[in-house]
Design a protein around this motif. Structure first.
Motif, PDB file in Angstrom:
ATOM      1  N   TRP A  96      -3.040   6.773   1.832  1.00 55.23           N
ATOM      2  CA  TRP A  96      -2.703   8.157   2.110  1.00 55.23           C
ATOM      3  C   TRP A  96      -3.950   9.024   2.199  1.00 55.23           C
ATOM      4  O   TRP A  96      -4.989   8.701   1.638  1.00 55.23           O
ATOM      5  N   ARG A  97      -3.815  10.153   2.907  1.00 54.94           N
ATOM      6  CA  ARG A  97      -4.862  11.179   3.007  1.00 54.94           C
ATOM      7  C   ARG A  97      -4.444  12.420   2.223  1.00 54.94           C
ATOM      8  O   ARG A  97      -5.272  13.070   1.607  1.00 54.94           O
ATOM      9  N   TRP A  98      -3.175  12.755   2.281  1.00 55.32           N
ATOM     10  CA  TRP A  98      -2.606  13.842   1.486  1.00 55.32           C
ATOM     11  C   TRP A  98      -1.104  13.605   1.321  1.00 55.32           C
ATOM     12  O   TRP A  98      -0.508  12.816   2.040  1.00 55.32           O
ATOM     13  N   GLN A  99      -0.542  14.304   0.360  1.00 56.38           N
ATOM     14  CA  GLN A  99       0.884  14.176   0.060  1.00 56.38           C
ATOM     15  C   GLN A  99       1.448  15.555  -0.248  1.00 56.38           C
ATOM     16  O   GLN A  99       0.839  16.337  -0.965  1.00 56.38           O
ATOM     17  N   ALA A 100       2.614  15.850   0.304  1.00 58.26           N
ATOM     18  CA  ALA A 100       3.309  17.113   0.031  1.00 58.26           C
ATOM     19  C   ALA A 100       4.720  16.793  -0.451  1.00 58.26           C
ATOM     20  O   ALA A 100       5.317  15.801  -0.018  1.00 58.26           O
ATOM     21  N   GLU A 101       5.220  17.616  -1.359  1.00 56.91           N
ATOM     22  CA  GLU A 101       6.554  17.410  -1.930  1.00 56.91           C
ATOM     23  C   GLU A 101       7.328  18.720  -1.913  1.00 56.91           C
ATOM     24  O   GLU A 101       6.750  19.791  -2.046  1.00 56.91           O
ATOM     25  N   LEU A 102       8.628  18.606  -1.743  1.00 59.41           N
ATOM     26  CA  LEU A 102       9.506  19.770  -1.728  1.00 59.41           C
ATOM     27  C   LEU A 102      10.442  19.704  -2.924  1.00 59.41           C
ATOM     28  O   LEU A 102      11.106  18.695  -3.143  1.00 59.41           O
ATOM     29  N   GLU A 119       4.753  21.829  -2.427  1.00 63.54           N
ATOM     30  CA  GLU A 119       3.485  21.632  -3.135  1.00 63.54           C
ATOM     31  C   GLU A 119       2.699  20.503  -2.486  1.00 63.54           C
ATOM     32  O   GLU A 119       3.279  19.477  -2.134  1.00 63.54           O
ATOM     33  N   VAL A 120       1.406  20.689  -2.343  1.00 63.51           N
ATOM     34  CA  VAL A 120       0.514  19.602  -1.942  1.00 63.51           C
ATOM     35  C   VAL A 120       0.090  18.951  -3.247  1.00 63.51           C
ATOM     36  O   VAL A 120      -0.697  19.506  -4.005  1.00 63.51           O
TER      37      VAL A 120
END
Length: 174
Positions: A96-102, A119-120
């Motif tokens: 992964w390079r980045w992850q975002a969650e709701l 949120e990142v």
């Protein structure tokens, strides 16, 4: 109230976004559809990365794309990952390079109002910059656009909700 455009010089792709909207229909289904629409609308990009170590290093073609999943605390998760042609199921999720969650923070069934928080939760930095921040900015913008499409009275707080076409180095064709 509609989404306000923030100043591009001070907006951060890492800051949380808070949403309050009225859901028309089944809340979970609507949120799931909006989330997937935004994630699947970010174009894939190609990268050739060096893999291995020592004399066994080789250049491997990879496709950067958003993969959808879930976590223990968030029902909606997306990661920008480097995928390879012959990866086993889930093999790319760790690249992964980045992850975002709701996170759904509140839901009032009497009014069908829902509060969401984006949120990142993970990101990588290289040379003082967030890796693949352009894709993250585009995803955030597309999520806002999809939510606005569902509820034109969407209330938003947080940075970086807009998109500037000059941020993407290639012409987008839809």
């Amino acid at each position: 109230m509609t989404a306000a455009v923030t100043d591009a010089e001070t907006a951060s792709v890492l800051s949380p976004l808070n949403f309050e909207l009225t859901i028309h229909g089944d809340a979970e289904s609507v949120i799931d559809t909006v989330w997937k629409t935004a994630a699947w609308s970010v174009p894939f990009s190609q990268a050739n990365l060096t893999v291995g170590s020592g004399k066994k290093q080789q250049l491997v073609a990879q496709t950067r794309r958003l993969l959808i999943g879930n976590s223990k605390t968030h029902s909606h998760l997306v990661r920008l990952c480097d995928t390879r042609t012959n990866d086993p199921q889930g093999g790319s999720f760790n690249r992964w390079r980045w992850q975002a969650e709701l996170l759904q923070e509140a839901f009032d069934p009497a009014t069908n109002r829902v509060s969401l928080r984006l949120e990142v939760s993970r990101f990588r930095v290289s040379g003082g910059c967030v890796q693949q921040a352009t894709e993250l900015a585009l995803f955030r913008h597309l999520l806002v656009a999809a939510l606005l499409n569902h509820d034109p009275d969407l209330a938003i707080s947080g940075d970086q909700t807009h998109w500037d076409e000059s941020w993407w180095p290639v012409e987008l064709t839809w």
